[in-house]
Write a protein that holds these residues in place. Structure first.
Motif, PDB file in Angstrom:
ATOM      1  N   GLU A 122      -1.807   9.341  -0.623  1.00 37.15           N
ATOM      2  CA  GLU A 122      -3.019   9.892  -1.566  1.00 37.15           C
ATOM      3  C   GLU A 122      -4.289   9.078  -1.572  1.00 37.15           C
ATOM      4  O   GLU A 122      -5.341   9.363  -1.256  1.00 37.15           O
ATOM      5  CB  GLU A 122      -2.590  10.339  -2.909  1.00 37.15           C
ATOM      6  N   GLN A 123      -4.087   7.835  -1.769  1.00 34.88           N
ATOM      7  CA  GLN A 123      -5.036   6.807  -2.075  1.00 34.88           C
ATOM      8  C   GLN A 123      -5.550   6.398  -0.810  1.00 34.88           C
ATOM      9  O   GLN A 123      -6.934   6.066  -0.896  1.00 34.88           O
ATOM     10  CB  GLN A 123      -4.511   5.561  -3.022  1.00 34.88           C
ATOM     11  N   ALA A 124      -4.684   6.146   0.096  1.00 36.46           N
ATOM     12  CA  ALA A 124      -5.523   5.406   1.369  1.00 36.46           C
ATOM     13  C   ALA A 124      -5.588   6.456   2.417  1.00 36.46           C
ATOM     14  O   ALA A 124      -6.500   6.220   3.563  1.00 36.46           O
ATOM     15  CB  ALA A 124      -4.349   4.484   1.823  1.00 36.46           C
ATOM     16  N   GLY A 125      -5.194   7.577   2.405  1.00 33.24           N
ATOM     17  CA  GLY A 125      -5.347   8.577   3.488  1.00 33.24           C
ATOM     18  C   GLY A 125      -4.178   8.207   4.558  1.00 33.24           C
ATOM     19  O   GLY A 125      -3.286   7.621   4.154  1.00 33.24           O
ATOM     20  N   ALA A 126      -4.373   8.861   5.712  1.00 34.14           N
ATOM     21  CA  ALA A 126      -3.239   8.679   6.816  1.00 34.14           C
ATOM     22  C   ALA A 126      -3.128   7.315   7.204  1.00 34.14           C
ATOM     23  O   ALA A 126      -4.062   6.598   7.185  1.00 34.14           O
ATOM     24  CB  ALA A 126      -4.011   9.635   7.888  1.00 34.14           C
ATOM     25  N   LEU A 127      -1.872   6.647   7.440  1.00 35.57           N
ATOM     26  CA  LEU A 127      -1.659   5.623   8.076  1.00 35.57           C
ATOM     27  C   LEU A 127      -0.785   5.817   9.088  1.00 35.57           C
ATOM     28  O   LEU A 127       0.152   6.574   9.283  1.00 35.57           O
ATOM     29  CB  LEU A 127      -0.868   5.027   6.579  1.00 35.57           C
ATOM     30  N   ASP A 128      -0.819   4.564   9.978  1.00 35.18           N
ATOM     31  CA  ASP A 128      -0.176   4.308  11.151  1.00 35.18           C
ATOM     32  C   ASP A 128       1.266   3.989  10.862  1.00 35.18           C
ATOM     33  O   ASP A 128       2.390   4.395  11.591  1.00 35.18           O
ATOM     34  CB  ASP A 128      -0.702   3.702  12.398  1.00 35.18           C
ATOM     35  N   ALA A 129       1.285   3.101   9.905  1.00 36.28           N
ATOM     36  CA  ALA A 129       2.569   2.399   9.584  1.00 36.28           C
ATOM     37  C   ALA A 129       2.626   2.061   7.851  1.00 36.28           C
ATOM     38  O   ALA A 129       1.562   1.777   7.383  1.00 36.28           O
ATOM     39  CB  ALA A 129       2.837   0.943  10.389  1.00 36.28           C
ATOM     40  N   ILE A 130       3.681   1.912   7.702  1.00 40.19           N
ATOM     41  CA  ILE A 130       4.019   1.282   6.170  1.00 40.19           C
ATOM     42  C   ILE A 130       5.213   0.402   6.104  1.00 40.19           C
ATOM     43  O   ILE A 130       6.202   0.685   6.889  1.00 40.19           O
ATOM     44  CB  ILE A 130       4.422   2.644   5.197  1.00 40.19           C
ATOM     45  N   VAL A 131       4.822  -0.867   5.526  1.00 36.52           N
ATOM     46  CA  VAL A 131       5.631  -1.934   5.815  1.00 36.52           C
ATOM     47  C   VAL A 131       6.165  -2.229   4.462  1.00 36.52           C
ATOM     48  O   VAL A 131       5.405  -2.426   3.371  1.00 36.52           O
ATOM     49  CB  VAL A 131       4.938  -3.124   6.451  1.00 36.52           C
ATOM     50  N   ALA A 132       7.427  -2.119   3.948  1.00 34.86           N
ATOM     51  CA  ALA A 132       7.966  -2.769   2.700  1.00 34.86           C
ATOM     52  C   ALA A 132       9.146  -3.714   3.152  1.00 34.86           C
ATOM     53  O   ALA A 132       9.998  -3.774   4.036  1.00 34.86           O
ATOM     54  CB  ALA A 132       8.508  -1.294   2.136  1.00 34.86           C
ATOM     55  N   PRO A 133       9.350  -4.481   1.960  1.00 37.60           N
ATOM     56  CA  PRO A 133      10.544  -5.209   2.065  1.00 37.60           C
ATOM     57  C   PRO A 133      11.765  -4.519   2.153  1.00 37.60           C
ATOM     58  O   PRO A 133      11.947  -3.384   1.473  1.00 37.60           O
ATOM     59  CB  PRO A 133      10.757  -6.099   0.856  1.00 37.60           C
ATOM     60  N   VAL A 134      12.800  -5.162   2.883  1.00 37.45           N
ATOM     61  CA  VAL A 134      14.245  -4.498   2.787  1.00 37.45           C
ATOM     62  C   VAL A 134      15.224  -5.396   2.386  1.00 37.45           C
ATOM     63  O   VAL A 134      15.436  -6.523   2.708  1.00 37.45           O
ATOM     64  CB  VAL A 134      14.752  -4.010   4.218  1.00 37.45           C
ATOM     65  N   GLY A 135      16.042  -4.893   1.289  1.00 32.38           N
ATOM     66  CA  GLY A 135      17.152  -5.766   0.615  1.00 32.38           C
ATOM     67  C   GLY A 135      18.420  -4.801   0.540  1.00 32.38           C
ATOM     68  O   GLY A 135      18.898  -4.535   1.739  1.00 32.38           O
ATOM     69  N   GLY A 136      18.486  -4.028  -0.561  1.00 31.28           N
ATOM     70  CA  GLY A 136      19.520  -3.011  -0.527  1.00 31.28           C
ATOM     71  C   GLY A 136      18.993  -1.661   0.407  1.00 31.28           C
ATOM     72  O   GLY A 136      19.656  -0.881   0.647  1.00 31.28           O
ATOM     73  N   GLY A 137      17.658  -1.523   0.292  1.00 34.27           N
ATOM     74  CA  GLY A 137      17.310  -0.483   1.234  1.00 34.27           C
ATOM     75  C   GLY A 137      16.775   0.638   0.460  1.00 34.27           C
ATOM     76  O   GLY A 137      16.552   1.786   0.913  1.00 34.27           O
ATOM     77  N   GLY A 138      16.675   0.557  -0.918  1.00 27.99           N
ATOM     78  CA  GLY A 138      16.187   1.580  -1.809  1.00 27.99           C
ATOM     79  C   GLY A 138      14.991   1.856  -1.751  1.00 27.99           C
ATOM     80  O   GLY A 138      14.505   3.216  -1.359  1.00 27.99           O
TER      81      GLY A 138
END
Lengths: 327, 327
Positions: free
Chosen positions: A174-190
């Motif tokens: 909502e804040q940024a508008g359309a994105l090509d990619a989203i990158v988040a850390p992965v540990g347990g994967g939640g």
């Protein structure tokens, strides 16, 4: 009351993230999205930083914990909640339980840092110490459940928690508008699986990228081989990413064709310092891994609009990792 | 084009802050307001932190510099701008000039830290080194003005700059709602006098409080005695607050009955660390003085709604002041 995910181990869907967002709205911060033209130039991409380090309890974990606590009906809620955690999830569940006015039990290994115990205790949870191994932690949790009737809220292998974590991405889009990619850390994967559910329900073309320390690469290897790895003891500065991918996360990330990119410890520390310097926000090492992988693979992200989840800001300020000898 | 303040040394009014807000809107960040229930409990008050550390260039200074640059008509703008600064104002003016596409000259004392020079140079300004004393700085500025025809934009003793700094408070009052008090650091007085103009045009009852290091208490003593002090050489960790109150700021702060409260160096460092820990944002020492004075005088603020301007975030992360021996 919203119809929620009633079974903690049923695979959640995009609509569960939407329901979670409605449910937790009165409790959570709508965190800001920050930008930096300097970091954009460095990355050769447009970066949108979702500041979950500014979330209550200093981490996205408060979203999932709140959704789990608010999903309980009155009778179940009255018996309280229980979890095992030496980190942000324990504090997040403690605060969510306090806000609903129900008991909370947190099983904590005896070697957990005193400062983390304090955060959990400050929110009014009862702490049960146990030996620092998984068998002892599970046994202590099971004993508490059977004695008190409290509901288990696993830090990541829980559909209500995953749906809650995904709400950060609803806001980000909502804040940024359309994105090509989203990158988040992965540990347990939640967080990463919630991110995939949230994003692909809006735009199936978004590239979902997990960021993982090279020295804790179980999620990368699990997705590459199709076999969930659960028997490693990773050594990384990223204390939030030492766990293994959960059953639900593994399943969701495979279905959503998530990629996992790796970063060295040195690249993580450099990215962490860049965030402090350029964005002027405090993050913990785990939260720096996404920027580290984006800067490490410029060709993959060149010219793209990339969301980055700054997952948390709970770090020992007396021992920041660029201070020689502190680690 | 808006009718602006045409004379840099005419006393600005509330309407000039409104005009500045319209003028600079395309360039500045609308910075977030952060809250912390933990800090509220500690202070016994409701605190609203306006995050100008997240402003472009990492400081509120970009507001005033932008307003000054955008107030120039085309002919004057074409001749460029000039200032003297070893800190945030130099970088802010350099960026504003680059955005308008006009020349910028910054006179910098030879002993200024290399990192500050780099920030100014990175935005494309021409740097003129000079001897590190006020006479040499003024002479170098005057020489540049007469040679190039560039417009002087003083860091604080300039009506356009003061009006621009006040725009942070217009936003703060929109974001937080009515406040009982607003506390901002006071050095040259540009930020605090802009704060007074902005707030009192909306609600004349707002208590305007300057926060000043005990070891740089010239604004406190100037307002107490009615005589502007300009001959001290303060020693404080707050590098942004070592200057003396300007002519305009002194005049405005007296008219608005601003108070100035003092904080020790130790209290400033403690407040700075609290902001890092609880709000998860990076601030420079000057920006910590308001929280230090609020925590130091709990009776004055008890139960009140208090705005705090986090003025900037440009700090050497390799030498944070709570690291033993770093300073």
């Amino acid at each position: 009351m919203d119809s929620g995910v009633s079974d903690a181990m049923a695979r959640p869907a995009h609509e569960d993230v939407r329901a979670a967002a409605r449910r937790i709205a009165p409790w959570v911060q709508r965190t800001p999205v920050l930008r930096s033209s300097g970091l954009d130039r460095l990355a050769g991409a447009e970066l949108f930083f979702k500041c979950e380090n500014l979330q209550r309890v200093g981490a996205f974990k408060f979203r999932g914990a709140s959704n789990a606590v608010l999903s309980l009906d009155a009778a179940r809620a009255a018996r309280g909640v229980v979890t095992q955690s030496s980190g942000n999830h324990g504090a997040a569940l403690a605060l969510a339980a306090r806000l609903r006015g129900i008991p909370c039990h947190v099983v904590v290994p005896r070697n957990a840092p005193a400062v983390k115990l304090e955060a959990i205790r400050a929110f009014g949870a009862a702490i049960t110490p146990c030996e620092p191994n998984m068998a002892a932690r599970n046994a202590a949790c099971a004993e508490l459940q059977s004695r008190t009737g409290a509901e288990l809220v696993h830090p990541f292998d829980d559909a209500r928690v995953i749906a809650g974590q995904g709400t950060a991405t609803l806001e980000l889009l909502e804040q940024a508008g359309a994105l090509d990619a989203i990158v988040a850390p992965v540990g347990g994967g939640g967080l990463l699986s919630g991110t995939a559910l949230a994003a692909h329900g809006i735009d199936p073309r978004v590239d979902i990228v997990g960021a993982e320390p090279e020295q804790a690469r179980d999620a990368h290897d699990s997705l590459a081989t199709g076999v969930r790895i659960v028997d490693r003891v990773p050594e990384t500065i990223c204390d939030g990413l030492r766990g293994h991918l959960g059953v639900l996360g593994f399943d969701i990330l495979r279905a959503h064709r998530a990629a996992v990119l790796l970063a060295s410890e040195a690249a993580i520390v450099a990215a962490m310092r860049l965030v402090f310097e350029r964005l002027k926000v405090v993050i913990e090492p785990s939260a720096a891994v996404p920027l580290a992988v984006v800067l490490g693979q410029p060709a993959r992200f060149a010219g793209k609009r990339v969301g980055i989840v700054l997952s948390g800001g709970n770090v020992d300020l007396g021992a920041l990792p660029w201070q020689g000898g502190a680690r």
